[in-house]
Design a protein around this motif. Structure first.
Motif, PDB file in Angstrom:
ATOM      1  N   LEU A 155     -12.309   8.789  -3.750  1.00 56.40           N
ATOM      2  CA  LEU A 155     -13.245   7.699  -3.096  1.00 56.40           C
ATOM      3  C   LEU A 155     -14.363   7.415  -4.075  1.00 56.40           C
ATOM      4  O   LEU A 155     -14.824   6.548  -4.185  1.00 56.40           O
ATOM      5  N   THR A 156     -14.927   8.432  -4.802  1.00 55.76           N
ATOM      6  CA  THR A 156     -16.158   8.283  -5.970  1.00 55.76           C
ATOM      7  C   THR A 156     -15.456   7.584  -6.926  1.00 55.76           C
ATOM      8  O   THR A 156     -16.224   6.404  -7.390  1.00 55.76           O
ATOM      9  N   VAL A 157     -14.197   7.519  -7.343  1.00 55.29           N
ATOM     10  CA  VAL A 157     -13.940   6.622  -8.463  1.00 55.29           C
ATOM     11  C   VAL A 157     -13.877   5.302  -8.059  1.00 55.29           C
ATOM     12  O   VAL A 157     -14.047   4.276  -8.536  1.00 55.29           O
ATOM     13  N   VAL A 158     -13.190   5.237  -6.852  1.00 54.06           N
ATOM     14  CA  VAL A 158     -13.250   3.529  -6.187  1.00 54.06           C
ATOM     15  C   VAL A 158     -14.640   3.077  -5.981  1.00 54.06           C
ATOM     16  O   VAL A 158     -14.797   1.883  -6.254  1.00 54.06           O
ATOM     17  N   LEU A 159     -15.332   3.880  -5.621  1.00 51.12           N
ATOM     18  CA  LEU A 159     -16.959   3.314  -5.403  1.00 51.12           C
ATOM     19  C   LEU A 159     -17.599   3.067  -6.567  1.00 51.12           C
ATOM     20  O   LEU A 159     -18.200   1.891  -6.544  1.00 51.12           O
ATOM     21  N   ASP A 160     -17.178   3.658  -7.572  1.00 49.07           N
ATOM     22  CA  ASP A 160     -17.841   3.355  -8.838  1.00 49.07           C
ATOM     23  C   ASP A 160     -17.309   2.193  -9.535  1.00 49.07           C
ATOM     24  O   ASP A 160     -18.152   1.190 -10.015  1.00 49.07           O
ATOM     25  N   TYR A 209      -8.160   1.084   1.456  1.00 47.47           N
ATOM     26  CA  TYR A 209      -8.602  -0.178   1.667  1.00 47.47           C
ATOM     27  C   TYR A 209      -9.577  -0.764   0.279  1.00 47.47           C
ATOM     28  O   TYR A 209      -9.295  -1.978  -0.245  1.00 47.47           O
ATOM     29  N   LEU A 210     -10.402   0.196  -0.035  1.00 46.50           N
ATOM     30  CA  LEU A 210     -11.522  -0.449  -0.898  1.00 46.50           C
ATOM     31  C   LEU A 210     -10.784  -0.226  -2.425  1.00 46.50           C
ATOM     32  O   LEU A 210     -10.983  -1.144  -3.131  1.00 46.50           O
ATOM     33  N   ARG A 211      -9.705   0.616  -2.433  1.00 38.20           N
ATOM     34  CA  ARG A 211      -9.265   0.580  -3.611  1.00 38.20           C
ATOM     35  C   ARG A 211      -8.173  -0.781  -3.868  1.00 38.20           C
ATOM     36  O   ARG A 211      -8.408  -1.410  -4.894  1.00 38.20           O
ATOM     37  N   ARG A 212      -7.728  -1.064  -2.853  1.00 37.77           N
ATOM     38  CA  ARG A 212      -6.975  -2.527  -2.732  1.00 37.77           C
ATOM     39  C   ARG A 212      -7.944  -3.601  -2.993  1.00 37.77           C
ATOM     40  O   ARG A 212      -7.530  -4.667  -3.758  1.00 37.77           O
ATOM     41  N   LEU A 213      -9.274  -3.793  -2.626  1.00 37.97           N
ATOM     42  CA  LEU A 213      -9.984  -4.784  -2.789  1.00 37.97           C
ATOM     43  C   LEU A 213     -10.572  -4.570  -4.040  1.00 37.97           C
ATOM     44  O   LEU A 213     -10.484  -5.731  -4.784  1.00 37.97           O
ATOM     45  N   VAL A 214     -10.703  -3.489  -4.876  1.00 35.12           N
ATOM     46  CA  VAL A 214     -11.159  -3.657  -6.243  1.00 35.12           C
ATOM     47  C   VAL A 214      -9.814  -4.009  -7.198  1.00 35.12           C
ATOM     48  O   VAL A 214     -10.112  -4.920  -7.916  1.00 35.12           O
ATOM     49  N   LEU A 215      -8.743  -3.566  -6.604  1.00 39.43           N
ATOM     50  CA  LEU A 215      -7.497  -4.061  -7.581  1.00 39.43           C
ATOM     51  C   LEU A 215      -7.291  -5.727  -7.434  1.00 39.43           C
ATOM     52  O   LEU A 215      -6.626  -6.223  -8.260  1.00 39.43           O
ATOM     53  N   THR A 239       0.830  -1.199   0.001  1.00 37.79           N
ATOM     54  CA  THR A 239       0.022   0.285  -0.002  1.00 37.79           C
ATOM     55  C   THR A 239       0.877   1.227   0.067  1.00 37.79           C
ATOM     56  O   THR A 239       1.926   1.503   0.492  1.00 37.79           O
ATOM     57  N   THR A 240       0.396   2.113  -0.630  1.00 37.79           N
ATOM     58  CA  THR A 240       1.157   3.427  -0.716  1.00 37.79           C
ATOM     59  C   THR A 240       0.906   4.468   0.352  1.00 37.79           C
ATOM     60  O   THR A 240       1.602   5.282   0.299  1.00 37.79           O
ATOM     61  N   ALA A 294     -11.304  12.719   8.589  1.00 34.37           N
ATOM     62  CA  ALA A 294     -10.604  12.949   7.129  1.00 34.37           C
ATOM     63  C   ALA A 294      -9.667  11.748   6.847  1.00 34.37           C
ATOM     64  O   ALA A 294      -9.680  10.978   5.967  1.00 34.37           O
ATOM     65  N   GLU A 295      -8.711  11.418   7.797  1.00 33.31           N
ATOM     66  CA  GLU A 295      -7.871  10.364   7.536  1.00 33.31           C
ATOM     67  C   GLU A 295      -8.606   8.843   7.744  1.00 33.31           C
ATOM     68  O   GLU A 295      -7.967   8.167   6.962  1.00 33.31           O
ATOM     69  N   CYS A 296      -9.445   8.863   8.496  1.00 38.16           N
ATOM     70  CA  CYS A 296     -10.414   7.548   8.282  1.00 38.16           C
ATOM     71  C   CYS A 296     -11.264   7.418   6.922  1.00 38.16           C
ATOM     72  O   CYS A 296     -10.915   6.121   6.255  1.00 38.16           O
ATOM     73  N   TRP A 297     -11.513   8.451   6.162  1.00 40.26           N
ATOM     74  CA  TRP A 297     -11.991   8.091   4.884  1.00 40.26           C
ATOM     75  C   TRP A 297     -10.905   7.934   3.965  1.00 40.26           C
ATOM     76  O   TRP A 297     -10.911   7.204   3.024  1.00 40.26           O
ATOM     77  N   VAL A 298      -9.702   8.509   4.189  1.00 41.24           N
ATOM     78  CA  VAL A 298      -8.724   8.242   3.020  1.00 41.24           C
ATOM     79  C   VAL A 298      -8.332   6.800   3.373  1.00 41.24           C
ATOM     80  O   VAL A 298      -7.940   6.090   2.410  1.00 41.24           O
ATOM     81  N   ASP A 299      -8.253   6.473   4.721  1.00 40.16           N
ATOM     82  CA  ASP A 299      -7.782   5.028   4.910  1.00 40.16           C
ATOM     83  C   ASP A 299      -8.914   4.031   4.286  1.00 40.16           C
ATOM     84  O   ASP A 299      -8.488   2.775   3.613  1.00 40.16           O
ATOM     85  N   LEU A 300      -9.986   4.427   4.628  1.00 43.99           N
ATOM     86  CA  LEU A 300     -10.937   3.552   4.059  1.00 43.99           C
ATOM     87  C   LEU A 300     -11.080   3.386   2.443  1.00 43.99           C
ATOM     88  O   LEU A 300     -11.026   2.397   1.709  1.00 43.99           O
TER      89      LEU A 300
END
Length: 118
Positions: A85-90, A62-68, A43-44, A53-59
């Motif tokens: 976040l919106t890109v990851v959620l899409d 994690y979701l980005r890694r799940l998608v990947l 993870t980068t 704000a930091e918790c949203w970044v962390d989430l």
């Protein structure tokens, strides 16, 4: 007749319980494997989680890694390694069409609603 109806209801309840157990089994089997992947995948971003704000970044990370894990297409990140976040959620919602599991879209909508509310 009434006794047969009671027996049928008991049987239907047993079937529903069994279906629920069968649905949970793959989730329980996947959990340790996902924990291993979490350890192995780089993870980068550092996980701070000290404020909202930091918790949203962390989430988001994690979701980005799940998608990947399931989609090889890269997700663009900013200079600090954070994705939008919106890109990851899409992309996460897109799993609904890939897998036929509608809950991916529901989860994405729920997270986005919470984010917008926050």
């Amino acid at each position: 007749m009434q006794e047969a109806a009671v027996d049928a209801e008991v049987l239907l309840r047993a079937i529903e319980v069994r279906k629920s157990e069968l649905h949970q089994l793959p989730l329980l089997k996947a959990e340790p494997l996902l924990a291993i992947l979490d350890e192995d995948l780089p993870t980068t971003t550092e996980k701070n989680g000290r404020n909202a704000a930091e918790c949203w970044v962390d989430l988001t990370d994690y979701l980005r890694r799940l998608v990947l894990l399931f989609s090889p297409d890269p997700i663009e990140t900013d200079s600090r390694g954070h994705a939008d976040l919106t890109v990851v959620l899409d992309r996460l919602a897109g799993f609904s069409t890939q897998t036929g599991v509608k809950e991916w879209t529901a989860l994405s909508v729920q997270i986005l609603s919470a984010y917008e509310l926050a």
